[in-house]
Structure formats: structure tokens, C-alpha cells
Design an enzyme around this catalytic site. Sequence first.
Site, PDB file in Angstrom:
ATOM      1  N   LYS A  79     -87.901  75.536 -29.633  1.00 40.09           N
ATOM      2  CA  LYS A  79     -88.950  74.689 -29.945  1.00 40.09           C
ATOM      3  C   LYS A  79     -88.667  73.226 -29.350  1.00 40.09           C
ATOM      4  O   LYS A  79     -87.641  72.721 -29.520  1.00 40.09           O
ATOM      5  CB  LYS A  79     -89.335  74.587 -31.515  1.00 40.09           C
ATOM      6  CG  LYS A  79     -90.411  73.657 -31.989  1.00 40.09           C
ATOM      7  CD  LYS A  79     -90.797  73.747 -33.408  1.00 40.09           C
ATOM      8  CE  LYS A  79     -92.008  73.012 -33.837  1.00 40.09           C
ATOM      9  NZ  LYS A  79     -92.148  73.170 -35.181  1.00 40.09           N
ATOM     10  N   SER A 154     -96.575  74.725 -36.838  1.00 43.63           N
ATOM     11  CA  SER A 154     -96.571  74.127 -35.365  1.00 43.63           C
ATOM     12  C   SER A 154     -95.523  75.031 -34.488  1.00 43.63           C
ATOM     13  O   SER A 154     -95.736  74.771 -33.411  1.00 43.63           O
ATOM     14  CB  SER A 154     -95.933  72.873 -35.771  1.00 43.63           C
ATOM     15  OG  SER A 154     -94.726  72.737 -36.143  1.00 43.63           O
ATOM     16  N   SER A 178     -94.068  75.496 -40.978  1.00 44.02           N
ATOM     17  CA  SER A 178     -94.138  75.940 -39.430  1.00 44.02           C
ATOM     18  C   SER A 178     -93.329  76.741 -38.768  1.00 44.02           C
ATOM     19  O   SER A 178     -93.523  77.295 -37.694  1.00 44.02           O
ATOM     20  CB  SER A 178     -93.941  74.507 -38.855  1.00 44.02           C
ATOM     21  OG  SER A 178     -95.285  73.689 -38.761  1.00 44.02           O
TER      22      SER A 178
END
Length: 488
Positions: A79, A154, A178
Amino acid sequence: MSLYEKPAHILHDMLTRKEISARELTEDVLSRIDAVENEVGAYLLEMRETAIAEANRVDAKIAAGKEIHFLAGIPGAIKDNICTKGVRTTAGSKILESFVPPYDATVMTKLHDADAVILGKANLDEFAMGGSTENSAYHPTHNPWDTERVPGGSSGGSAAAVASGTAIWALGSDTGGSIRQPASFCGIVGLKPTYGRVSRYGLMAYASSLDQIGPLTRDVTDAAHLMNVIAGHDVMDSTASRADVPDYTKALQNDVKGLKIGLPKEYFISGMDSDVEASVRMAIADVEAMGAEVREISLPHTDYAVSTYYLIAPAEAATNLERYDGVSYGVRVDGEDLVDMMTRTRTEKFGAEVKRRILIGNYALSAGYYDAYYLKALKVRTLIQQDFTRAFEEVDVIMTPTAPTPAYKIGEMTSPLQMYLQDISTVPLNLAGLPGISVPCGFTAAGLPIGLQIIGRPLAEETILRAAYAYEQAHDFHTKMAPIGGKA
Ligand code: GLN
């Protein structure tokens, strides 16, 4: 079955038996990226050359007869709010469009020590604020199961990469869901560790008392292995737990006899998608049939979790994001004087959702409102924690849906509030610091994945892995790949 469709533990065995090389595996995943990434958009940055070089190094080790780590030669995605030394890290924001960290996050150092192959940086909602990856300042990511839909967020890029075969595993971060929610939307496994179990050093801070890094994987076995790599104390993070790190793979026993499972009545809410409710209830009945004891419990302050979270998280975010002022951090937009320069920088380079949260956060922290909002939220946070402490006197794990609905259409959530309410089952764990895992538990009539959330006591990752593994082994949901790029 192509190599990119297999979980890491199978690929690791194939590598050690010399049935495949790390280079071959990395090239297979890179050609999968060529085939489907234009439809998915999971990556913000690809690292093809260094990935091949890492794979070659692992092949040299294998050829020299050396023992290799579990993740050696297995390609994964990171990420893009996790700092990678010498590699652009944006947090999905324009304000960091040219930021190249001079250091690695602790999890990156651990991954490099394990000889993992890093394919690239995965897309996310700007500064991890959101639940759909639509808030990325760069581009949206598409759900591989239906490209008109969001992958969740996210960590949407991380989840979509694993689900579409453009990464075998990924790291995400979870502040209010997330990791777990995109895992559930994309039909994969996502584990949020106990607060402090994994070092946050080098994770760009969103809400520091809630943030935690964790794995997104094809199955529970891989999640346990990834935890072995990333968990542990770190002198660079004062909130990192000093507790010993167990071998998480020991939890993969395929046995839930006598395990006490709580079903919080407040989580089976009206307005929940009926396919989601049916699949989750069926999953719980299956685990009961395997010998677990199921009972209804109550977590009475659940109703306040979303509002509590959406005061505490923005308050911490407003403070954390002060550093992006065009001087300490962030690209600079020139202005007439210092204040004008900072104003322009933050106005032009932060997106709408980030600005909204900075406003909410600073409002909640301002002198006249601190007691009424922020302080009150902290008190309710304690009540939510106490709900769980009491529940865990009676049960070993708690099971709920991960999200009230399956993946929705890109652009469908028109109001921020509607999106915030989606976080009802995930944010309480972050407020209480507890570990949780989302494991695939079926599909809607339209073929969209559904996730079962399993919550544990602090540092009881082994217990949730045990329950998730037993459930997974009795089903084949985790073996299904998203129908994209000609694969059904
Ligand atoms: N959807 C939640 C939010 O917008 C959770 C995000 C996260 O866990 N990073 O804050």
C-alpha cells in the site's frame, strides 16, 4: 492453473522443490499485470526491474543450496502509504506526488530480510481516508469481480491486486476497516492485527491511536505466514507490543471444537443486505456444526461507534496532517508570503475528503468544543472497549459480517455520511485495539464476494486464525479467482 492464481504457501513449496524459479514466477505475475491492470488499476507505481533483480537473487540462493524464507521470491504489493526507501510514496495524495522516502518502514525492512519480491505500490484513498479507493488523487481502482464496482478501501489497490492475480499477497493498513472491508469486497482474506502487534514506523500516519499494518492474502494460511514476517517489537515505534511473537502457522489446526463464539445482536442490523446476512448466518451455523458453541451477546455501545470514530480519527488526522505545509513535507505551491504559500499548498494539493476531515478534526479539538466532542468521544471509546472486555469473559471470538453490503458501484455513494455508516462493523475493533480477520464466506446472487469478520481478544491473532482456517478448509470460496481477463 497459472502460477499467479496460487497462494504463496503453494508457490513456496514449488520454489523449494525447484519446480519453478522465482524469476519465472515474477514474470508470470508481471504478464498478468500486462493482461488485466488496465481494467483494474490496482497500482500507482510498478517496480518491474527491482522485482526481477530480487527474484534473480532468490534463484541464486536456491541454486547455492541455501534455505529460503517463506516469502522469498514471492511477489507482492505494498500500500502506497508505507514508506519504501528510494521509491516514490504518495499516500494517494498530490501533496506527496514527488516524495521519495529516504528510509524504509520497519515492515519493508522485514520483507527485504525475508527476500520478498516487491512488485509495486498499491492505490489507496488519499491518506487512507475512505472506504472505496475513489478518494485516490490519481485514479479509482476497479473491483476485479465487477469492474463497475469499487474494490473497497482504503487498501483497495492491495485487495484488487491480490484478487486479480497481479500480486500474490499485499500489505495494507487498517484504521477503521481498510484491510478487512476491501478483503471482503474482493473475496480474499484480510487481517487487522492487534494495535501495536506490527510496527507503524514508516506508515504515514492517519490516526495514530487506530492505525495498524496487516496482510491481504488469498487464504488464511498465507495470512498466518505473513504475520510471522511482519509482527514484533520495534524500538522505532513506542506503541509496538513487547509480547513474544508466536509461530502463527501453529494456529492452523482445522479444529474449532469447544470454541465459544459470540454473535453481537447489535451487528445484525436492519438495512443489511439480505445475501450478506444469509451467508454470514450460514457460515456461523457451519462453524457451530463443526463443534463450536454459538451464543448471542450484546455490545450495547455499538450504535455510538461510527460517530465516536469519526471524531477521534479526524481529530488525530488534523494533527498528523499539519506537517504537510510545503516546508516540512509536501510539494510547495508558491504564494505571496508564508501564510499564502501554506494556504495555497494545502488548498490545491489536498483532496476534498482530506480537507473535510481536517475541518471536522480541528473543530472537535478547538477550545470551545473539545469537551463536548473530542473528550466525549474518548469516553465513549472506553465504553466500547469495556463492552468487548465483558463479552470476551464469555466467548473466545466474536463473529459478524465484515461490511453490511457487498461492493457497490463506483460513484454510487453520493454522501460522505452514507459512506461512513458502512464502517459500522469494522471501526469498533480499531477503537478497542482488537484483532480481526475477514474471510470469504460466499457470494451474492449477482456473484459478488461476501466476508465474515472474526474478532479476537487483544493479541489473540492465533485464535481468530484458528477459527478462520477451520471455516475456510470446509469451503472452497477462497479458491475462486475473480472472473477477469478471460478467467471465470
Ligand atoms: N473507512 C474508514 C475511514 O474512512 C476507514 C479507513 C481506514 O481504515 N484507513 O476512515
